[in-house]
Structures are given as structure tokens and as C-alpha cells.
Design a protein around this motif. Structure first.
Motif, PDB file in Angstrom:
ATOM      1  N   ILE A  31       3.582  14.717  -3.412  1.00 45.60           N
ATOM      2  CA  ILE A  31       4.313  14.496  -1.927  1.00 45.60           C
ATOM      3  C   ILE A  31       3.470  14.338  -0.766  1.00 45.60           C
ATOM      4  N   ILE A  32       2.462  14.832  -0.730  1.00 44.71           N
ATOM      5  CA  ILE A  32       1.095  14.877   0.553  1.00 44.71           C
ATOM      6  C   ILE A  32       0.632  13.968  -0.065  1.00 44.71           C
ATOM      7  N   THR A  33       0.236  12.989  -0.789  1.00 39.29           N
ATOM      8  CA  THR A  33      -0.228  11.595  -1.109  1.00 39.29           C
ATOM      9  C   THR A  33       0.707  10.403  -0.763  1.00 39.29           C
ATOM     10  N   SER A  34       2.454  10.690  -1.477  1.00 41.39           N
ATOM     11  CA  SER A  34       2.959   9.206  -0.528  1.00 41.39           C
ATOM     12  C   SER A  34       3.150   8.991   0.923  1.00 41.39           C
ATOM     13  N   THR A  35       3.029   7.856   0.624  1.00 40.16           N
ATOM     14  CA  THR A  35       3.806   7.548   2.410  1.00 40.16           C
ATOM     15  C   THR A  35       5.411   6.546   2.966  1.00 40.16           C
ATOM     16  N   ILE A  36       6.174   7.230   1.924  1.00 39.02           N
ATOM     17  CA  ILE A  36       7.374   7.289   1.847  1.00 39.02           C
ATOM     18  C   ILE A  36       7.765   8.645   1.327  1.00 39.02           C
ATOM     19  N   VAL A  37       8.503   9.290   1.656  1.00 36.42           N
ATOM     20  CA  VAL A  37       9.651  10.261   0.726  1.00 36.42           C
ATOM     21  C   VAL A  37      11.207  10.158   1.141  1.00 36.42           C
ATOM     22  N   PHE A  38      11.612   9.674   0.398  1.00 36.26           N
ATOM     23  CA  PHE A  38      12.967  10.143   0.013  1.00 36.26           C
ATOM     24  C   PHE A  38      13.484  11.413  -1.134  1.00 36.26           C
ATOM     25  N   VAL A  39      14.590  12.293   0.330  1.00 34.93           N
ATOM     26  CA  VAL A  39      15.724  13.499  -0.219  1.00 34.93           C
ATOM     27  C   VAL A  39      16.552  13.239  -0.317  1.00 34.93           C
ATOM     28  N   ASN A  40      17.448  13.507  -0.212  1.00 35.39           N
ATOM     29  CA  ASN A  40      19.182  13.423  -0.261  1.00 35.39           C
ATOM     30  C   ASN A  40      19.464  15.219  -0.287  1.00 35.39           C
ATOM     31  N   ASN A  41      18.900  15.433   1.103  1.00 30.54           N
ATOM     32  CA  ASN A  41      19.099  16.821   0.860  1.00 30.54           C
ATOM     33  C   ASN A  41      20.018  17.190   1.666  1.00 30.54           C
ATOM     34  N   PHE A  42      21.467  16.671   0.795  1.00 30.42           N
ATOM     35  CA  PHE A  42      22.742  17.388   1.332  1.00 30.42           C
ATOM     36  C   PHE A  42      23.310  18.464   1.114  1.00 30.42           C
ATOM     37  N   ASP A  92       0.924  -1.719  -0.140  1.00 33.34           N
ATOM     38  CA  ASP A  92       0.014  -0.304   0.152  1.00 33.34           C
ATOM     39  C   ASP A  92       0.924   0.923  -0.188  1.00 33.34           C
ATOM     40  N   ASP A  93       2.173   0.647   0.227  1.00 32.24           N
ATOM     41  CA  ASP A  93       2.905   2.209   0.033  1.00 32.24           C
ATOM     42  C   ASP A  93       3.539   3.005  -1.415  1.00 32.24           C
ATOM     43  N   VAL A  94       3.447   4.140  -1.186  1.00 33.70           N
ATOM     44  CA  VAL A  94       3.878   4.787  -1.848  1.00 33.70           C
ATOM     45  C   VAL A  94       4.695   5.720  -2.154  1.00 33.70           C
ATOM     46  N   PHE A  95       6.423   5.370  -2.947  1.00 34.42           N
ATOM     47  CA  PHE A  95       7.497   6.015  -2.523  1.00 34.42           C
ATOM     48  C   PHE A  95       7.730   6.895  -3.749  1.00 34.42           C
ATOM     49  N   VAL A  96       8.017   7.676  -3.076  1.00 35.88           N
ATOM     50  CA  VAL A  96       9.098   9.141  -3.708  1.00 35.88           C
ATOM     51  C   VAL A  96       9.924   9.949  -3.705  1.00 35.88           C
ATOM     52  N   ASP A  97      11.011   9.662  -4.369  1.00 40.02           N
ATOM     53  CA  ASP A  97      12.181  10.004  -4.410  1.00 40.02           C
ATOM     54  C   ASP A  97      12.414  11.796  -5.329  1.00 40.02           C
ATOM     55  N   LEU A  98      12.134  12.786  -4.286  1.00 37.21           N
ATOM     56  CA  LEU A  98      12.135  14.279  -4.583  1.00 37.21           C
ATOM     57  C   LEU A  98      13.655  14.271  -4.845  1.00 37.21           C
ATOM     58  N   GLY A  99      13.906  14.528  -6.052  1.00 39.06           N
ATOM     59  CA  GLY A  99      15.382  14.930  -6.454  1.00 39.06           C
ATOM     60  C   GLY A  99      16.520  14.167  -7.230  1.00 39.06           C
ATOM     61  N   SER A 100      15.306  12.991  -7.754  1.00 40.23           N
ATOM     62  CA  SER A 100      15.319  11.554  -8.096  1.00 40.23           C
ATOM     63  C   SER A 100      17.328  11.576  -9.335  1.00 40.23           C
ATOM     64  N   GLY A 101      17.866  12.086  -9.466  1.00 31.82           N
ATOM     65  CA  GLY A 101      18.718  11.785  -9.914  1.00 31.82           C
ATOM     66  C   GLY A 101      18.138  11.185 -11.203  1.00 31.82           C
ATOM     67  N   VAL A 102      19.562  10.138 -11.584  1.00 35.98           N
ATOM     68  CA  VAL A 102      19.715   9.146 -12.668  1.00 35.98           C
ATOM     69  C   VAL A 102      18.363   8.090 -13.237  1.00 35.98           C
ATOM     70  N   GLY A 103      17.819   8.002 -11.366  1.00 31.73           N
ATOM     71  CA  GLY A 103      16.446   7.759 -11.043  1.00 31.73           C
ATOM     72  C   GLY A 103      16.914   5.708 -10.682  1.00 31.73           C
ATOM     73  N   CYS A 144       6.235   3.523  -7.183  1.00 30.64           N
ATOM     74  CA  CYS A 144       7.415   4.416  -7.305  1.00 30.64           C
ATOM     75  C   CYS A 144       7.994   5.460  -8.030  1.00 30.64           C
ATOM     76  N   LEU A 145       7.968   6.868  -7.017  1.00 28.85           N
ATOM     77  CA  LEU A 145       8.105   7.986  -8.460  1.00 28.85           C
ATOM     78  C   LEU A 145       9.288   8.582  -7.941  1.00 28.85           C
ATOM     79  N   GLY A 146      10.090   8.948  -8.630  1.00 32.50           N
ATOM     80  CA  GLY A 146      11.218   9.723  -8.896  1.00 32.50           C
ATOM     81  C   GLY A 146      10.627  11.323  -9.523  1.00 32.50           C
ATOM     82  N   VAL A 147      11.208  12.509  -9.511  1.00 30.92           N
ATOM     83  CA  VAL A 147      11.104  13.599  -9.710  1.00 30.92           C
ATOM     84  C   VAL A 147      12.617  14.541  -9.842  1.00 30.92           C
ATOM     85  N   GLU A 148      13.155  15.269 -11.350  1.00 32.78           N
ATOM     86  CA  GLU A 148      14.515  15.403 -11.343  1.00 32.78           C
ATOM     87  C   GLU A 148      14.191  16.677 -12.066  1.00 32.78           C
ATOM     88  N   LYS A 149      14.841  18.168 -11.629  1.00 32.60           N
ATOM     89  CA  LYS A 149      14.894  19.005 -12.733  1.00 32.60           C
ATOM     90  C   LYS A 149      15.819  19.549 -13.141  1.00 32.60           C
TER      91      LYS A 149
END
Length: 243
Positions: A165-176, A89-100, A115-120
Motif C-alpha cells: 500500500i505505502i509504496t503504491s502511487t495509485i490506490v483504489f478502494v471500493n469502500n462504499f 512509473d506508477d504502481v496501482f493497488v486495488d484494496l478489496g479487488s474482488g474477482v480482479g 497492478c496489484l489486487g488484494v482480496e480477502k
């Protein structure tokens, strides 16, 4: 014995027929299952090597900007998978997913619904298209299954991606290397996450007076390379302060 040509069979059909003709049931029984961690590591490395033909181009970013590129290691994603309970039931999103690669690993290693990835950035997004194509090809070849996923080119701070983002249950962000402006906007979106949603980040979010400089950017890079750590948070209730 029946004779087949490559043109008549898909890779999965060929492997299944090959093992059946050899009288070997164990390998055939492993088809259409999620790959082992060792095999998935190998597949993703094959995919990366074929898709990212000029890795140095990934480092052509504007200095001290949130677009500073940093890849997340395979082992770090394994750590995330081990430390959080993931269901169908989980929805995963990677914010700034790079090459995926994180999205592909999550799709192949977990039962996530999607699983979703968004890259600018232009270059990683272009390589993500090639990663997608090679990943599907090699997963078919090895006869392994993976869940639904999408690699999206866009700015995750734009309103068109807010719902993702707000409908995801797991949010991953490589925010270093994210500064306070991006951090603040992300926190606003995190406040609208569902109850119990999990946030996984490469570092704690910046205080509002944090500024990226040449000195601390270098320190962040060294820190990122030397420490295999993730920060885990869970939303307590709607509108709660996160992190």
C-alpha cells in the motif's frame, strides 16, 4: 503459400501469419498493442462470463460487514483513467479487488509498472484465479499486450500487505460499505503514502461514529447503482491528513 497447423503456432503467430498471407498489413500492425476500449470491454466480459460461473455466490457475505461485495463498472474505471495522469512509473493497488476485473482492466489499458489486487473473501478470490487464467488466454488470442499484474488472496489490513500500500502511487478502494474501523486503519496507511500518491475511492471515508445498518446499507447500494462518481485525493506531504 506455406501451410501451418494449429499445433505449430501460438494464436498470435497464427493471426500474424494469416494477415501477412492475406496481404493485409493494418490488422497485423495492431498486434502486440494495448486493446481499444471497446475490445477490452468485450474481452473482460468474455473472461467474466467464463470465470464467474455462479455470480450469486458473490453476494453470500456477512450482513453489515466490510466484506459486502460490490463490483466496479468498466466505465467507472475508464473515468478514473481519464481523470488521473498514469505513467510507466506508477504502481496501482486495488484494496478489496474482488474477482480482479479492475486490476485486469488497469493492466491492459494503462502503462503502469505493475497492478496489484488484494482480496480477502474466499469466493471472489477463487474466481479471481479463473479470471487470471481466462484473461491471459484471451489476450493471447487477440494478440494484445498488458502490463504486469498480481491478484493476491489476503487481508489488505494485515501487516504483510502494508508495504504494497505505502509504496503504491495509485490506490483504489471500493469502500462504499466500509465502516469506521476499516476506514480508520486505511487512513493510517494512507498517511504513509509517497508524496503525490493518488487515492481513488467510491465514496468519502466515514466519520468515526458511522455504523452500517440495514437501512443505510440499502441506501448505499442504491446510491452505488445510481451514481457514477469517484472521489479523488492526492497526498500533500508525508504524514498529512488524507481525505
Amino acid at each position: 503459400m506455406r501451410v501451418f497447423s494449429w499445433g505449430d503456432l501460438t494464436p498470435v503467430q497464427f493471426q500474424k501469419q494469416f494477415f501477412e498471407e492475406k496481404g493485409t498489413s493494418l490488422p497485423a500492425a495492431r498486434l502486440n498493442k494495448h486493446p481499444s476500449r471497446a475490445l477490452l470491454r468485450h474481452i473482460l466480459q468474455q473472461v467474466y462470463n467464463q470465470a464467474v460461473i455462479e455470480p450469486d455466490r458473490l453476494n453470500q457475505y456477512e450482513p453489515f460487514s466490510p466484506e459486502v461485495y460490490g463490483e466496479t463498472s468498466y466505465d467507472l474505471v475508464c473515468q478514473m483513467i481519464d481523470q488521473i495522469e498514469i505513467t510507466k512509473d506508477d504502481v496501482f493497488v486495488d484494496l478489496g479487488s474482488g474477482v480482479g476485473q479492475v486490476v485486469l482492466q488497469m493492466a491492459a489499458a494503462t502503462p503502469c509498472k505493475i497492478c496489484l489486487g488484494v482480496e480477502k473473501a474466499e469466493v471472489p478470490s477463487k474466481y479471481a484465479e479463473a479470471m487470471n487464467n481466462h484473461f491471459r488466454k484471451w489476450m493471447r488470442w487477440y494478440g494484445k499486450k498488458y502490463g504486469e499484474y498480481r491478484l493476491i488472496k489476503g487481508d489488505f489490513l494485515h501487516d504483510e500487505h502494508r508495504e504494497k500500500i505505502i509504496t503504491s502511487t495509485i490506490v483504489f478502494v471500493n469502500n462504499f460499505a466500509f465502516g469506521p474501523h476499516v476506514d480508520h486503519q486505511l487512513k493510517e496507511r494512507f498517511a504513509d503514502l509517497k508524496d503525490g500518491a493518488r487515492i481513488v475511492s467510491s465514496k468519502s471515508f466515514c466519520p468515526l461514529n458511522f455504523r452500517i445498518t440495514d437501512r443505510n446499507l440499502s441506501g448505499l447500494r442504491q446510491n452505488r447503482q445510481s451514481r457514477d462518481e469517484l472521489n479523488f485525493s492526492r497526498t500533500a506531504h508525508a504524514g498529512a491528513e488524507i481525505l
